[in-house]
Write a protein that holds these residues in place. Structure first.
Motif, PDB file in Angstrom:
ATOM      1  N   THR A   1      -1.830  -0.442 -15.588  1.00 28.74           N
ATOM      2  CA  THR A   1      -0.675   0.420 -15.869  1.00 28.74           C
ATOM      3  C   THR A   1      -1.033   1.876 -15.581  1.00 28.74           C
ATOM      4  N   MET A   2      -0.040   2.611 -15.123  1.00 29.90           N
ATOM      5  CA  MET A   2      -0.272   4.011 -14.745  1.00 29.90           C
ATOM      6  C   MET A   2      -0.360   4.877 -15.998  1.00 29.90           C
ATOM      7  N   ARG A   3      -1.154   5.926 -15.920  1.00 33.93           N
ATOM      8  CA  ARG A   3      -1.263   6.869 -17.044  1.00 33.93           C
ATOM      9  C   ARG A   3      -0.442   8.105 -16.716  1.00 33.93           C
TER      10      ARG A   3
ATOM     11  N   GLY B   1       5.461  13.907   0.591  1.00 33.40           N
ATOM     12  CA  GLY B   1       4.022  14.084   0.434  1.00 33.40           C
ATOM     13  C   GLY B   1       3.349  12.793   0.832  1.00 33.40           C
ATOM     14  N   GLY B   2       2.146  12.862   1.324  1.00 37.95           N
ATOM     15  CA  GLY B   2       1.413  11.682   1.773  1.00 37.95           C
ATOM     16  C   GLY B   2       0.984  10.824   0.607  1.00 37.95           C
ATOM     17  N   PRO B   3       0.219   9.776   0.922  1.00 40.56           N
ATOM     18  CA  PRO B   3      -0.236   8.867  -0.121  1.00 40.56           C
ATOM     19  C   PRO B   3      -1.056   9.614  -1.180  1.00 40.56           C
TER      20      PRO B   3
ATOM     21  N   ASP C   1      12.258   6.597  -5.835  1.00 39.68           N
ATOM     22  CA  ASP C   1      10.841   6.623  -5.465  1.00 39.68           C
ATOM     23  C   ASP C   1      10.673   5.816  -4.170  1.00 39.68           C
ATOM     24  N   GLU C   2       9.697   6.169  -3.372  1.00 37.32           N
ATOM     25  CA  GLU C   2       9.455   5.495  -2.092  1.00 37.32           C
ATOM     26  C   GLU C   2      10.755   5.426  -1.278  1.00 37.32           C
ATOM     27  N   ALA C   3      11.424   6.572  -1.209  1.00 41.17           N
ATOM     28  CA  ALA C   3      12.759   6.610  -0.594  1.00 41.17           C
ATOM     29  C   ALA C   3      12.729   6.263   0.884  1.00 41.17           C
TER      30      ALA C   3
ATOM     31  N   LEU D   1       1.211   1.229  -5.510  1.00 45.64           N
ATOM     32  CA  LEU D   1       0.199   0.834  -6.506  1.00 45.64           C
ATOM     33  C   LEU D   1      -1.161   1.411  -6.156  1.00 45.64           C
ATOM     34  N   GLU D   2      -2.091   1.318  -7.098  1.00 44.75           N
ATOM     35  CA  GLU D   2      -3.462   1.742  -6.782  1.00 44.75           C
ATOM     36  C   GLU D   2      -4.457   0.935  -7.588  1.00 44.75           C
ATOM     37  N   TYR D   3      -5.649   0.849  -7.035  1.00 46.63           N
ATOM     38  CA  TYR D   3      -6.720   0.055  -7.635  1.00 46.63           C
ATOM     39  C   TYR D   3      -8.020   0.840  -7.483  1.00 46.63           C
TER      40      TYR D   3
ATOM     41  N   THR E   1      -4.560   3.048   1.768  1.00 47.87           N
ATOM     42  CA  THR E   1      -4.577   4.232   0.899  1.00 47.87           C
ATOM     43  C   THR E   1      -4.359   3.865  -0.568  1.00 47.87           C
ATOM     44  N   ARG E   2      -4.718   2.660  -0.974  1.00 50.00           N
ATOM     45  CA  ARG E   2      -4.507   2.240  -2.365  1.00 50.00           C
ATOM     46  C   ARG E   2      -5.728   2.447  -3.259  1.00 50.00           C
ATOM     47  N   ALA E   3      -6.907   2.709  -2.678  1.00 52.33           N
ATOM     48  CA  ALA E   3      -8.125   2.679  -3.495  1.00 52.33           C
ATOM     49  C   ALA E   3      -8.472   4.048  -4.075  1.00 52.33           C
TER      50      ALA E   3
END
Ligand SMILES: Nc1ncnc2c1ncn2[C@@H]1O[C@H](COP(=O)(O)OP(=O)(O)OP(=O)(O)O)[C@@H](O)[C@H]1O
Length: 783
Positions: free
Chosen positions: A225-227, A253-255, A564-566, A727-729, A756-758
Motif C-alpha cells: 500500500t502507498m504511504r 511528469g515522467g515516471p 490519474d494516468e490520464a 504501481l511500484e515495488y 520504471t516500477r522499481a
C-alpha cells in the motif's frame, strides 16, 4: 527524555560522535516535550467533548438551534481528535519550521506571521534570531489560549514547510521532519535553508541533525500500500497540491515524479480548503483496481475519506465491474470514438429484435383496424427521429401508432367540431391502449432495452456488420463480435474495462427506464443542516461508511474530478468520465510517454471534448523520486525508441546498484525454462530487498506467471504489463522486454512503464526473442 530507540554512540566512540548524539538526544527530547503537550491538550479536549456529549444526552434537544449547533460542532472537533488518536497514526506531528521575523511582523488568524519574506534587519552579519517556531501535523491543534500547538499541513502557514528551498528560503531557517510512533518521538531530520546563517533560538545556537527527510523517506521499503508523503512534499509538488481549483489543472511528469501522490494530497487539500464546495464529492479515477487498492489508504491517513471516491475505470458504472481483459486489437476498437455512432445504431437496431408480430390489429368503433409491417416500420423510424433516449421514445412511438390508427379509422373526417373530435379521440386512445393485446404488442415492438442486452446483441456478427456499415471494416466487426460473445445471450457474462465505457454510453443512449422513485432512507444527518463539519465528521468516521457507500452509489456528478494516468483514457472512457464532472473543476494527471493507447491524437480530442473550453493551467513535475538513476538511465533507452526527443525526469538519487541482466535459454526459451528462470530471479530479488518484488510479464502470460511464482510468498506479485501501471515495488523483474514491446502498437511505452516500477533493484530476464548479447543485455536495451 530521550526516545528509547534513538541510536546511541557506544562508549568507545570518539568524543565528536558522542557530542553529536547528545545534541540529537536533546533535540528529540525537546520535540517529545512538545508532542507531550499536544497530547495533553487533546486529552483535555476529549474530556471536554465527553462532558458535552454526556450533558447533551441529559438535556436532550433543548436550547436554541444556534446553541445546539455550536455544541455539536465542539463535540465534532473533539470527536475528530479522538478518532485520530485512537487510530494511532505513526506521525501525527511530523514537521517543524524555524522562521525569521516576517517583513511586517503581523500575525494572521492562525497565529502565524503572515509575511513570506524576512524583515529588514532580521539577518545581520549572517547572524539571526529565530522569531517563530511552527509545528506541522495532520490536524491543527490550539492550546487553551488559542495559540497553535500544531498547524494543519494544509493551512497557508504550513506552506513554507514545503516550499522553502535553499535557493528561495523565504523566512525559513531550518526545516525539521519529526519521526514519531504513537506518542513517542523517534528521530528528527533537519534541512538548513540558510546554511550560511548562524541562527539562535532563545539565545542558543540552532543545531541541524541528520541528512534530510526526503532521502530517508525514499529509502524505505515498499509494502503493498502507498504511504502519504505529507512530511516530504517537494516545492514543485506543493505548487500543484495547493493550486487554486479553477477550471482544469493539468499535471504532466515522467515516471515516479509523484503525480499519483500529488493527486491524492490535492484531494485532501481541496477538502480542507473549501469543504462546503466539495461536499459535492471528489472523484479520483484510477486506471486499474490494483492501483485503487494500492492508493486507497492514503486519504484516510490524511484524515480524509468520506467525500472522496476512488474508482477504477472498470468500476465507474454502478452494477458493472470489469474482470475480463481485451487484447489490444479489440480494445482499440472498443475505445475508439467510432463506437459512439455504432452504439446508437445498435441501440436502435436492437428494437427490431423484439418478438412482436409483423402487423398490429385492433378493434375500434366496432371495426377492425390494421397497421402492416411497412406502416409500423415507418412509425418506428419517425419515432426514432426524436432526440430523447431510446427507452424514453416509447411514449412517442405509442402516440404515433394511435395517430395512424385514428387516421385509418376515418373518424377525423366525421367529427368536424374540434372539441368533440378531441373528446372522441381521447376515448378512442383509451379504448385501444388499455387493451392487454395492445400493451403486449407495444412491449414486444418497442421493448425496454438494457445496456447489457444491446451489447449482447452486438455479438451477432451478421447484425453487427449491418449496424457497423461504414464504421468498422469486416475484420474489426469479426473481432468485436467475437469479443462480445463473452457476455452470453443475456449480456450477463464478464465485462472488460472497455465494455464498461460502452455500457455507460449505452445508458445515455437508452435512458433510464421510468421507475417509481425509490423512497430515500431517512438520514439523521439531514436534520443537521448548515453544519458542514458535522456532515464531514460523519463521513470521516467509520460509522459514516454506510452513508458514504450510498453516496457513491447514487452520485454520478462530482464537484471535482481527478484523473490519474490520464494518458491512457480512450475516447470512450473520456466520454464516460466527462459525464461525471459536467459542472466540476478538474485535475488531470498523466505522462504521454507512458500511454498504452495507440492513437494519442484521437484520445486528445476526446479529452478536449470532456474538459470543454474551460481554461487550463499546466504544471510539470521534473524529478523522479522512485527510481535510482541506474534504473532510470536504462529505462531512458526505451523512451528514446518509443518517443524520440522526449526527456525523462532526473532521478533524485543513485544507489550504485546497476540493473541485472539474466537470460532464460538463449535458443528460444521453452516455457519450462522460462518458468524456472523467472522463479529463480524472483527468489534472488526477494533475498535482496526487504519489501515487495513485482514480476512483470506480457499480458497473455499473467496466469502462467502466477503459477511460476506460487510458493514464493506474498511479497512477490505477478503482473501483466498493463497492470503494472502506477504501481511500484522495491525490486522488479521484467520478463522478456521484446514480448512486452510486441504486444501492441504502444508496446514500447508499456515496456517503459514496466522498467520504471522499481525503487531499488531491477532485473531484466531475456529469452531468445530478446536477442540478448553476451552480457545478457537484450537488443531493445542496448546503446
Ligand atoms: N516528495 C516526496 N517525498 C517522498 N516520497 C515521494 C515524494 N514524491 C514522490 N514520492 C514517492 O515516489 C514514488 C512515486 O510517486 P508516484 O507513484 O506518485 O509517481 P507517479 O508520477 O504517479 O509515477 P508513475 O507515472 O510512474 O505512475 C512513490 O513511492 C511516492 O511515495
Amino acid at each position: 527524555m530521550a526516545a528509547q530507540n534513538a541510536t546511541h554512540a557506544p562508549d568507545h566512540a570518539p568524543d565528536a560522535v558522542r557530542a553529536a548524539d547528545s545534541v540529537r538526544d536533546r533535540e528529540i527530547a525537546a520535540e517529545q516535550t512538545h508532542l507531550d503537550s499536544v497530547y495533553r491538550r487533546l486529552e483535555e479536549k476529549i474530556h471536554e467533548a465527553e462532558f458535552l456529549m454526556d450533558d447533551a444526552a441529559k438535556r436532550g434537544q433543548v436550547g436554541t438551534p444556534g446553541a445546539l449547533a455550536e455544541r455539536d460542532a465542539q463535540v465534532f472537533q473533539a470527536g475528530v481528535h479522538l478518532h485520530r488518536l485512537n487510530s494511532e497514526y505513526e506521525d501525527f506531528l511530523f514537521g517543524r519550521i524555524d522562521l525569521l521575523l516576517g517583513k511586517d511582523g503581523k500575525k494572521g488568524p492562525d497565529g502565524a506571521y503572515t509575511s513570506v519574506e524576512p524583515a529588514e534587519g532580521a539577518i545581520v552579519d549572517n547572524r539571526a534570531a529565530i522569531a517563530e517556531t511552527l509545528h506541522i501535523g495532520r490536524l491543527g491543534v490550539l492550546d487553551a489560549d488559542y495559540a497553535p500547538l500544531v498547524i494543519d499541513w494544509r493551512a497557508p502557514a504550513a506552506a513554507p514547510f514545503y516550499r522553502a528551498t535553499p535557493v528561495a528560503p523565504g523566512r525559513v531557517v531550518r526545516r525539521r521532519v519529526i519521526r514519531s510512533k504513537g506518542r513517542q518521538v523517534l528521530g528528527v531530520e533537519d534541512d538548513l535553508m540558510r546554511p550560511e546563517v548562524t541562527a539562535t533560538l532563545d539565545g542558543e545556537e540552532l543545531p541541524a541533525i541528520g541528512d534530510g527527510a526526503l532521502m530517508a523517506a525514499l529509502g524505505r521499503a515498499r509494502s503493498h500500500t502507498m504511504r502519504d508523503i505529507v512530511a516530504s512534499i517537494q516545492a514543485e509538488q506543493d505548487l500543484v497540491i495547493r493550486a487554486p481549483a479553477a477550471s482544469v489543472t493539468e499535471v504532466e511528469g515522467g515516471p515516479g515524479t509523484g503525480k499519483t501522490a500529488v493527486a491524492l494530497h490535492r484531494a485532501a487539500y481541496l477538502l480542507y480548503q473549501d469543504r462546503r464546495r466539495y461536499a459535492g464529492g471528489i472523484l479520483i479515477v484510477s486506471p486499474t483496481p490494483l492501483l485503487v487498492a494500492y492508493t486507497e489508504g492514503v486519504l484516510p491517513s490524511l484524515g480524509e475519506e468520506g467525500q472522496v471516491a476512488i474508482r477504477a475505470l472498470g468500476s465507474l458504472v454502478d452494477g458493472a465491474e470489469a474482470t475480463a481483459y481485451d487484447p489490444p486489437a479489440v480494445s482499440r476498437i472498443k475505445g475508439s470514438a467510432r463506437m459512439q455512432k455504432l452504439l446508437r445504431k445498435a441501440a436502435r437496431g436492437a428494437l427490431e429484435l423484439g418478438t412482436a408480430p409483423d402487423r398490429l390489429r385492433v378493434v375500434a368503433f366496432g371495426g377492425r383496424l390494421e397497421l402492416d409491417a411497412d406502416a409500423l416500420h415507418g412509425i418506428r423510424q419517425s419515432a426514432l427521429g426524436g432526440t430523447a433516449p431510446v427507452n424514453l421514445l416509447r411514449p412517442r412511438a405509442r402516440r404515433l401508432i394511435l395517430d395512424a390508427l385514428w387516421t385509418q379509422s376515418g373518424a377525423a373526417r366525421r367529427y368536424t367540431d374540434p372539441e368533440l373530435a378531441a373528446e372522441v379521440r381521447q376515448g378512442f386512445d383509451e379504448d385501444i391502449a388499455t387493451e392487454p393485446e395492445f400493451q403486449e404488442f407495444l412491449d414486444a415492438w418497442w421493448p425496454e432495452l438494457a445496456p447489457r442486452g444491446v451489447l449482447a446483441a452486438m455479438a451477432d456478427e451478421r447484425l453487427l456488420s449491418r449496424w457497423a456499415r461504414r464504421l468498422l471494416n469486416p475484420r474489426e466487426v469479426r473481432r468485436l463480435a467475437r469479443s462480445l460473445q463473452r457476455l452470453g445471450d443475456r449480456g450477463n457474462g464478464p465485462l472488460s474495462v472497455h465494455d464498461v465505457a460502452l455500457l455507460d454510453e449505452l445508458q445515455l443512449i437508452l435512458g433510464a427506464p421510468m421507475r417509481p422513485a425509490r423512497p430515500r432512507e431517512a438520514d439523521p444527518l439531514d436534520q443537521l443542516t448548515g453544519l458542514e463539519e458535522l456532515t464531514t465528521f460523519a463521513d470521516r468516521s467509520s460509522s459514516g461508511r454506510g452513508r458514504r457507500e450510498r453516496l457513491e452509489e447514487e452520485r454520478t456528478d462530482y464537484a471535482h474530478v481527478i484523473v490519474d494516468e490520464a494518458q491512457d483514457l480512450t475516447p470512450m472512457q473520456w466520454r464516460m468520465v466527462g459525464r461525471r464532472g459536467r459542472h466540476a473543476t478538474w485535475t488531470v494527471v498523466g505522462d504521454p510517454a507512458q500511454s498504452s493507447w495507440s492513437d494519442p491524437d484521437e484520445a486528445a480530442l476526446a479529452r478536449d471534448e470532456a474538459l470543454g473550453t474551460r481554461p487550463r493551467r499546466r504544471f510539470t513535475l521534473t524529478v523522479n523520486y522512485r527510481n535510482p538513476a541506474e534504473i532510470a538511465d536504462l529505462a531512458a533507452k526505451v523512451l528514446a525508441l518509443a518517443m524520440p526527443g522526449m526527456r525523462s525526469p532526473d532521478a533524485v538519487r543513485s544507489t550504485g546498484l546497476t540493473p541485472r541482466f539474466a537470460v532464460a535459454a538463449a535458443d528460444g526459451a521453452a516455457d519450462a525454462e522460462l518458468a524456472r528462470a523467472t522463479a529463480a530471479e524472483a527468489a534472488r530479488l526477494l533475498g535482496e530487498v526487504d519489501g515487495t518484488v513485482g514480476v512483470v510479464v506480457a499480458m497473455n502470460r499473467r496466469e502462467q506467471a502466477r503459477r511460476w511464482l506460487a510458493g514464493l510468498g506474498d511479497r512477490v506479485v505477478a503482473l501483466g504489463s498493463l497492470e503494472a501501471k502506477g504501481l511500484e515495488y522495491d525490486a522488479t523483474l521484467v520478463v522478456s522486454p521484446a514480448e512486452i514491446a510486441d504486444e501492441s502498437p504502444a508496446g514500447l511505452r508499456v515496456l517503459y512503464v514496466a522498467l520504471t516500477r522499481a525503487t531499488q533493484q531491477l532485473t531484466v530476464l531475456s529469452t531468445g526473442r530478446d536477442e540478448p548479447d553476451a552480457a545478457g543485455v537484450p537488443d531493445l536495451l542496448r546503446d
